[in-house]
Design a protein around this motif. Structure first.
Motif, mmCIF file in Angstrom:
data_model
loop_
_atom_site.group_PDB
_atom_site.id
_atom_site.type_symbol
_atom_site.label_atom_id
_atom_site.label_comp_id
_atom_site.label_asym_id
_atom_site.label_seq_id
_atom_site.Cartn_x
_atom_site.Cartn_y
_atom_site.Cartn_z
ATOM 1 N N LEU A 79 110.980 33.995 -72.262
ATOM 2 C CA LEU A 79 112.298 34.621 -72.347
ATOM 3 C C LEU A 79 113.239 33.784 -73.209
ATOM 4 C CD1 LEU A 79 112.620 35.632 -68.610
ATOM 5 C CD2 LEU A 79 112.591 37.234 -70.517
ATOM 6 N N PRO A 80 114.304 34.400 -73.731
ATOM 7 C CA PRO A 80 115.273 33.639 -74.520
ATOM 8 C C PRO A 80 115.909 32.520 -73.703
ATOM 9 C CG PRO A 80 115.655 36.000 -74.715
ATOM 10 C CD PRO A 80 114.640 35.825 -73.653
ATOM 11 N N SER A 81 116.318 31.479 -74.370
ATOM 12 C CA SER A 81 116.962 30.364 -73.685
ATOM 13 C C SER A 81 118.266 30.799 -73.024
ATOM 14 C CB SER A 81 117.242 29.226 -74.675
ATOM 15 O OG SER A 81 117.983 29.712 -75.783
ATOM 16 N N LYS A 82 118.830 31.919 -73.492
ATOM 17 C CA LYS A 82 120.061 32.434 -72.893
ATOM 18 C C LYS A 82 119.841 32.809 -71.429
ATOM 19 C CE LYS A 82 123.822 35.731 -73.552
ATOM 20 N NZ LYS A 82 124.406 36.762 -74.411
ATOM 21 N N VAL A 83 118.629 33.252 -71.083
ATOM 22 C CA VAL A 83 118.324 33.613 -69.695
ATOM 23 C C VAL A 83 118.455 32.384 -68.795
ATOM 24 C CG1 VAL A 83 116.541 34.474 -68.128
ATOM 25 C CG2 VAL A 83 116.821 35.509 -70.386
ATOM 26 N N LYS A 84 117.915 31.274 -69.257
ATOM 27 C CA LYS A 84 118.020 30.030 -68.491
ATOM 28 C C LYS A 84 119.480 29.639 -68.312
ATOM 29 C CE LYS A 84 116.327 25.250 -68.424
ATOM 30 N NZ LYS A 84 115.517 24.232 -69.135
ATOM 31 N N GLU A 85 120.266 29.813 -69.365
ATOM 32 C CA GLU A 85 121.687 29.477 -69.294
ATOM 33 C C GLU A 85 122.414 30.397 -68.310
ATOM 34 O OE1 GLU A 85 125.239 27.521 -70.068
ATOM 35 O OE2 GLU A 85 123.160 26.960 -70.465
ATOM 36 N N LEU A 86 122.027 31.675 -68.280
ATOM 37 C CA LEU A 86 122.646 32.615 -67.352
ATOM 38 C C LEU A 86 122.328 32.262 -65.903
ATOM 39 C CD1 LEU A 86 122.121 36.041 -69.178
ATOM 40 C CD2 LEU A 86 124.291 34.894 -68.740
ATOM 41 N N PHE A 87 121.094 31.855 -65.633
ATOM 42 C CA PHE A 87 120.743 31.431 -64.279
ATOM 43 C C PHE A 87 121.560 30.202 -63.871
ATOM 44 C CE2 PHE A 87 116.646 33.840 -64.636
ATOM 45 C CZ PHE A 87 116.807 34.587 -63.480
ATOM 46 N N ARG A 88 121.825 29.338 -64.828
ATOM 47 C CA ARG A 88 122.625 28.150 -64.530
ATOM 48 C C ARG A 88 124.088 28.540 -64.268
ATOM 49 N NH1 ARG A 88 126.056 24.792 -66.572
ATOM 50 N NH2 ARG A 88 126.206 25.929 -68.543
ATOM 51 N N GLN A 89 124.622 29.410 -65.113
ATOM 52 C CA GLN A 89 126.027 29.794 -64.983
ATOM 53 C C GLN A 89 126.287 30.664 -63.754
ATOM 54 O OE1 GLN A 89 127.190 31.755 -68.587
ATOM 55 N NE2 GLN A 89 127.202 29.900 -69.822
ATOM 56 N N LEU A 90 125.427 31.664 -63.550
ATOM 57 C CA LEU A 90 125.682 32.673 -62.519
ATOM 58 C C LEU A 90 125.105 32.306 -61.156
ATOM 59 C CD1 LEU A 90 124.911 35.867 -64.651
ATOM 60 C CD2 LEU A 90 127.137 34.835 -64.207
ATOM 61 N N ARG A 91 124.037 31.501 -61.137
ATOM 62 C CA ARG A 91 123.389 31.186 -59.868
ATOM 63 C C ARG A 91 123.412 29.698 -59.538
ATOM 64 N NH1 ARG A 91 119.441 35.246 -59.189
ATOM 65 N NH2 ARG A 91 120.441 37.248 -59.681
ATOM 66 N N GLY A 92 123.781 28.882 -60.508
ATOM 67 C CA GLY A 92 123.770 27.435 -60.275
ATOM 68 C C GLY A 92 122.368 26.856 -60.241
ATOM 69 N N ILE A 93 121.390 27.544 -60.856
ATOM 70 C CA ILE A 93 119.994 27.088 -60.847
ATOM 71 C C ILE A 93 119.726 26.292 -62.119
ATOM 72 C CG2 ILE A 93 117.582 27.832 -60.859
ATOM 73 C CD1 ILE A 93 118.502 30.344 -59.311
ATOM 74 N N GLU A 94 119.472 25.018 -61.970
ATOM 75 C CA GLU A 94 119.190 24.158 -63.117
ATOM 76 C C GLU A 94 117.702 24.122 -63.446
ATOM 77 O OE1 GLU A 94 121.338 22.706 -65.008
ATOM 78 O OE2 GLU A 94 123.222 22.809 -63.873
ATOM 79 N N THR A 95 116.882 23.946 -62.413
ATOM 80 C CA THR A 95 115.428 23.869 -62.612
ATOM 81 C C THR A 95 114.718 24.692 -61.546
ATOM 82 O OG1 THR A 95 115.320 21.867 -61.240
ATOM 83 C CG2 THR A 95 115.502 21.565 -63.640
ATOM 84 N N LEU A 96 113.478 25.040 -61.822
ATOM 85 C CA LEU A 96 112.675 25.793 -60.878
ATOM 86 C C LEU A 96 111.891 24.848 -59.980
ATOM 87 C CD1 LEU A 96 113.387 28.041 -62.920
ATOM 88 C CD2 LEU A 96 111.085 28.963 -62.562
ATOM 89 N N TYR A 97 111.565 25.330 -58.772
ATOM 90 C CA TYR A 97 110.669 24.559 -57.905
ATOM 91 C C TYR A 97 109.274 24.543 -58.533
ATOM 92 C CZ TYR A 97 114.315 25.251 -54.361
ATOM 93 O OH TYR A 97 115.502 25.269 -53.682
ATOM 94 N N GLU A 98 108.488 23.578 -58.143
ATOM 95 C CA GLU A 98 107.145 23.440 -58.705
ATOM 96 C C GLU A 98 106.298 24.679 -58.430
ATOM 97 O OE1 GLU A 98 103.258 20.447 -58.440
ATOM 98 O OE2 GLU A 98 105.141 19.903 -57.460
ATOM 99 N N TRP A 99 106.399 25.231 -57.206
ATOM 100 C CA TRP A 99 105.587 26.407 -56.887
ATOM 101 C C TRP A 99 105.990 27.601 -57.743
ATOM 102 C CZ3 TRP A 99 106.620 31.343 -55.563
ATOM 103 C CH2 TRP A 99 107.898 31.646 -55.107
ATOM 104 N N GLN A 100 107.314 27.704 -58.050
ATOM 105 C CA GLN A 100 107.781 28.811 -58.877
ATOM 106 C C GLN A 100 107.188 28.721 -60.282
ATOM 107 O OE1 GLN A 100 111.993 28.062 -58.319
ATOM 108 N NE2 GLN A 100 112.201 29.777 -56.881
ATOM 109 N N HIS A 101 107.151 27.513 -60.817
ATOM 110 C CA HIS A 101 106.539 27.311 -62.131
ATOM 111 C C HIS A 101 105.058 27.671 -62.090
ATOM 112 C CE1 HIS A 101 105.542 25.433 -65.985
ATOM 113 N NE2 HIS A 101 104.544 24.826 -65.359
ATOM 114 N N ASP A 102 104.350 27.192 -61.051
ATOM 115 C CA ASP A 102 102.909 27.473 -60.931
ATOM 116 C C ASP A 102 102.658 28.971 -60.823
ATOM 117 O OD1 ASP A 102 102.491 24.759 -61.002
ATOM 118 O OD2 ASP A 102 102.226 24.543 -58.826
ATOM 119 N N CYS A 103 103.494 29.648 -60.046
ATOM 120 C CA CYS A 103 103.322 31.088 -59.848
ATOM 121 C C CYS A 103 103.545 31.851 -61.153
ATOM 122 C CB CYS A 103 104.275 31.582 -58.758
ATOM 123 S SG CYS A 103 104.038 33.303 -58.301
#
Length: 1019
Positions: free
Chosen positions: A278-302
């Motif tokens: 996905l575009p890097s803008k999606v990651k920025e939106l998760f940070r801005q709107l949800r306060g999510i900086e990084t994913l949990y390890e299981w989320q990455h694996d999944c």
């Protein structure tokens, strides 16, 4: 992209400098008669100035064509042209043609063959015999000032062209024609910036034969002035979007990243791009709107699972609060943005659908997709087929099923790229589970391109579900916050420990001094457990019944110390005022007593507005304790530091393991608490049952198609024939083997085979007049074709329970004989849900003494409730008048709105009921919102209920457009009890709804204007 750059370039020049440069030009323009009127050349030739592009259209500029007055740009150009090209020394053979290109497509198509199609430039083109010589001398200061003043007034599209030409190498700026003639043409920028020296060069190089003047034709009867007029006309008429350069650059980067991500996914490459394809803008939106900086390890694996990369179906299971939803949202965005397919997300409850619509509308606005709500009476069947933007349909189980039916019927099921199911264990939950099973079975059978992803925290017999969904399975025990489980017997707390002999290990004794009065009022020591965490931390108490939750909240507040009132005292008073305005001056006495201590109850007896206000206050920390029922565990996400289970019962039924897990899963707030605690209060008599409960596995998930016959098996068989998925007994058998019931058919009674059960269901539908056709007694796999009757089609398209379809038809038919339209009472009776009559006990002794049908009496009583409600639009007063709980009245209203919508679709399929269509459409709208007409546009926005709509309307936000264009800061300042986050969500939801409506109208326009391919006589 041109306009912003030009705006910056022009802005850099000071206004005083521009005025100074214009002043230098004005005397020249004013003194020249050519600035006003161009004389024709004498002799046999055509006039020196002949109209070129203004023959059939009005001159937009005329004689007064500048914002600066008579000293116009056109006049200046005309003067320069006259002064230097009409000089007595100009030679006919060397007379050039000055061409000013235009960025506007379609302008001067006749001239395009004479100069470069890719460059809109000023080119000097000599005649076939001559060659042009350019002067390399430096321009005079005055001339440069004049040139820059002219340049300063050019449209931005021309200026951009000039700048681009400066950047090109000299060779690339010559036209193909001039290259063919080996003409030496200097750089474009020199010519523009030094028009006087350029003209002077021609003046010096030309012979002085004055008689040749009459043969000189500029542009074959078109002057430079006309070219400029034509170019400026095009620019004036062109619609230029005023978009900032920064925004355009961001959009370009986003488009490029989406393109790259799409290519990566199409090639099944492991190169996941900037953010999981996905575009890097999606990651920025998760940070801005949800306060999510990084994913949990299981989320990455999944997300990196090979099954997902290969678009296989997937089931994944993790404990509550493990972060399952984030993974689903990333997969959804991949489908929408990269694969450009529509997505259906199925959620269990209306409140969760509305919460998700609010949460994802911001993403849709930023990333260019639509979010459509399918819940209650909302939703369009079939959905509009979008030409450009893709849609995310967020639906309840029932609306999701109706949506899938409409897509299959219109042969658009393959447009659905992904289906995400939250709470997959709902497959085993009664009639709603049967509807979910039917929906998924139809998708699996009719579309091989649609991916299904299911998630749950409480799954056991995963093997059956994998076989049914043809899915891979991923599980993990991860919890972001550790959960510590305890039980309490008397005043002793035990830790749940499977390693010990009886499953429990002593933890501690309660340290709280109880008076004799308090011991009587609180024998379960709830106050001791609560005061260990509140008001600093939050706490939930799950109670068996609604009444018990109110009693617990009241009891705790009665015995708390006065110091608890001081915590956020002002905010609590504001909450009471808000609830008072919701109830039109009335507040529940229990809430009025408990809220000052930071305590409230939460159950289905509250109105939607009350429940939303209490949830928001709890999330904000204004309330620190909620006494609630089990419905909160499966509803919106309201975590707590400590969760207390008042008793191991839900109503009169003993707690199930899945319910226990859902309740205890609310303990521990990610990012806030280091650990979460759950405490189950147990009586001595229930100790052994609780031991089994805590250590037993989760319940299996079984099909409900047979248990819920009219909403399950028979409903499925009817729609299979209606949608032409299966029209023979053999085809129906093949389909049924693909259901969860088919997977689990070995568990069926041995009295009848699976095929015989199916045969009985088909025969029953034929007897009811919903299907036509015969089934051979000798050969169950008969090839005879089944067809659906009009009544059958209306039943499945209206999502009407088969138990009521015939009585509904009879009542509608009877209504045609004498439909009373003096008021909407008759229509309301027809729209009153049948399945709520069993819960109603009217106190009508006069009717009960007569020999009447109780079901009819009950239904008519509920009709009176709805009738009064639509007149008064106040749930509080109506509930008091009929001695019903306001939560029951709220539920009746919601059910009636949904049933009226179903009734509308039912009538649309039967021509004889045409009269009901318009009437039911308006009634459905009234039941859906039950407010004054002016508030309806605001309540269409997800999450805006009546109380909030009144606030917005009174503050001046009266339309959807007002909300969509609101400023969040202004909204927070003007609307009481509205957080910045809520304001942004409301604005995003309004923008999304406005965009969706605009898209729908645009699609309709394009459909109307589309040229048919089968016009007679046209091949």
């Amino acid at each position: 992209m041109a306009e912003p750059k030009l705006a910056v370039c022009r802005k850099n020049r000071s206004s005083s400098e521009r005025k100074r440069r214009r002043a230098l030009v004005q005397p020249v323009a004013a003194s020249s008669p050519m600035a006003r009127k161009r004389p024709s050349s004498d002799g046999e030739g055509p006039p020196a100035e002949a109209p070129f592009s203004n023959d059939s259209e009005e001159d937009m500029f005329g004689d007064y064509d500048s914002f600066y007055g008579n000293d116009s740009l056109i006049a200046q150009v005309a003067d320069i042209e006259h002064k230097y090209l009409q000089d007595k020394n100009i030679d006919v053979k060397a007379a050039g043609e000055i061409v000013l290109g235009n960025l506007q497509s379609g302008v001067h198509q006749k001239e395009q063959d004479n100069f470069s199609a890719s460059q809109n430039v000023v080119v000097l083109k000599s005649d076939k015999e001559g060659a042009c010589q350019m002067c390399d001398s430096d321009p005079a200061d005055g001339n440069q000032e004049l040139a820059e003043s002219v340049l300063d007034d050019l449209p931005s599209s021309q200026l951009l062209c000039f700048e681009k030409m400066d950047e090109l190498p000299s060779a690339s700026r010559t036209s193909p024609i001039s290259e063919g003639r080996n003409e030496c043409v200097n750089s474009f920028s020199d010519k523009i910036r030094d028009p006087l020296s350029y003209a002077g060069a021609e003046h010096r190089d030309r012979p002085t034969d004055s008689s040749s003047r009459s043969k000189c034709v500029l542009f074959k009867s078109e002057s430079l002035k006309d070219h400029l007029k034509s170019a400026m006309t095009g620019n004036a008429r062109a619609q230029t979007l005023q978009v900032s350069k920064t925004k355009q650059l961001k959009e370009a980067v986003l488009s490029e990243e989406i393109f790259v991500a799409r290519k990566a996914i199409e090639s099944s490459s492991l190169d996941i791009g900037p953010f999981y394809g996905l575009p890097s803008k999606v990651k920025e939106l998760f940070r801005q709107l949800r306060g999510i900086e990084t994913l949990y390890e299981w989320q990455h694996d999944c997300l990196m699972l090979e099954s997902l990369q290969q678009r296989k179906n997937l089931i994944y299971s993790l404990p509550t609060s493990g972060g399952k939803t984030l993974v689903a949202e990333i997969i959804i965005l991949q489908e929408l943005l990269c694969r450009q397919k529509d997505v259906l997300m199925i959620l269990p409850y209306v409140a969760i659908v509305q919460e998700k619509v609010r949460g994802l509308s911001s993403f849709g606005i930023e990333l260019g997709f639509l979010v459509e709500e399918y819940a209650g009476s909302k939703g369009r069947f079939p959905p509009i087929k979008r030409r450009i933007k893709k849609s995310l349909y967020i639906a309840t189980i029932e609306k999701g099923h109706a949506l899938v039916n409409s897509l299959i019927e219109t042969e658009r099921i393959n447009d659905l790229g992904l289906v995400v199911v939250d709470e997959l264990h709902m497959l085993g939950a009664g009639s709603r589970g049967a509807v979910l099973e039917i929906t998924l079975a139809k998708i699996l059978y009719t579309s091989k391109k649609t991916q299904i992803v299911g998630m749950s925290a409480t799954l056991n017999n995963v093997g059956d579900l994998q076989k049914f969904l043809q899915a891979e399975y991923y599980t993990n025990n991860f919890r972001p916050v550790e959960l510590k489980e305890y039980i309490k017997i008397r005043d002793t707390i035990y830790a749940v420990d499977s390693k010990t002999q009886n499953g429990f290990a002593f933890s501690r004794l309660l340290n709280f001094k109880y008076s004799s009065n308090l011991e009587k009022a609180d024998p379960d020591h709830i106050i001791a457990l609560v005061t260990e965490v509140i008001p600093k931390y939050s706490c939930l108490i799950f109670c068996p019944t609604k009444k018990n939750s109110e009693n617990v909240a009241s009891m705790v507040s009665k015995y708390l110390k006065k110091e608890f009132r001081a915590h956020k005292e002002k905010e609590k008073q504001d909450l009471i005022k808000n609830l008072k305005s919701i109830g039109n001056g009335t507040v529940c006495p229990v809430l009025k007593q408990t809220i000052p201590f930071g305590i409230a109850y939460h159950h289905s007896g509250l109105t939607n507005d009350e429940r939303k206000s209490i949830e928001e206050a709890y999330s904000a920390g204004v309330l620190c304790l909620l006494a609630c029922t089990a419905t909160l565990a499966a509803g919106v996400n309201l975590p707590a530091r400590r969760v207390i289970l008042r008793a191991p019962y839900v109503g009169n039924d003993f707690l199930k393991k899945s319910q226990y897990k859902q309740m205890t899963g609310r303990a521990g707030r990610a990012g806030i608490d280091s650990a979460g605690e759950s405490i189950l209060i147990v009586q001595e008599k229930d100790k052994h049952l609780v031991q089994d409960l805590v250590h037993s596995p989760l319940e299996n998930c079984y099909s409900n198609l047979l248990l819920e016959l009219t909403k399950g098996m028979q409903s499925l068989l009817l729609s299979l024939v209606g949608l032409k998925i299966a029209v023979t007994h053999e085809e129906v058998d093949n389909f049924m083997c693909c259901t969860l019931l088919g997977v689990q058919q070995q568990l069926l009674s041995k009295e009848k085979s699976f095929s015989e059960i199916i045969k009985d269901g088909l025969e029953n539908l034929i007897e009811k007049g919903l299907l036509k056709g015969g089934i051979s007694e000798k050969d169950h796999n008969s090839k005879s074709t089944l067809t659906i009757t009009p009544l059958g089609k209306a039943t499945y398209k209206g999502s009407i329970d088969l138990a009521y379809c015939n009585i509904l038809y009879r009542e509608l038919k009877k209504g045609l004989e004498g439909l009373v339209l003096e008021s909407n009472l008759h229509l309301l009776y027809l729209s009153t849900p049948y399945d709520m009559t069993s819960t109603c006990s009217p106190d009508w002794m006069i009717y009960l003494r007569q020999n009447v049908d109780n079901a009819v009496v009950n239904r008519f009583y509920l009709t009176f409730v709805l009738y009064t409600l639509l007149k008064e639009t106040n749930i509080w007063s109506v509930s008091e008048k009929f001695n019903l709980s306001r939560g029951y009245v709220q539920n009746l209203l919601n059910s009636a709105a949904s049933f009226a919508s179903c009734l509308l679709h039912f009538c649309e399929e039967l021509e004889e009921f045409w009269v009901y269509k318009a009437l039911l459409m308006e009634l459905t709208k009234q039941l859906t919102y039950c407010v004054k007409t002016e508030l309806i546009p605001l309540m269409e926005v997800a999450g805006v209920l009546e109380a909030r709509a009144k606030q917005l309307y009174n503050a001046g936000y009266k339309t959807l457009a007002h909300l969509a264009n609101a400023n969040p800061e202004t909204l927070v300042r003007m609307i009481e009890h509205l957080s910045r986050r809520q304001a942004k969500q409301i604005i995003s939801s309004a923008k999304m709804l406005l965009s969706e409506k605009a898209e729908a109208l645009q699609e309709e326009v394009e459909e109307l204007l589309k040229v048919p391919t089968d016009i007679p006589g046209i091949h």
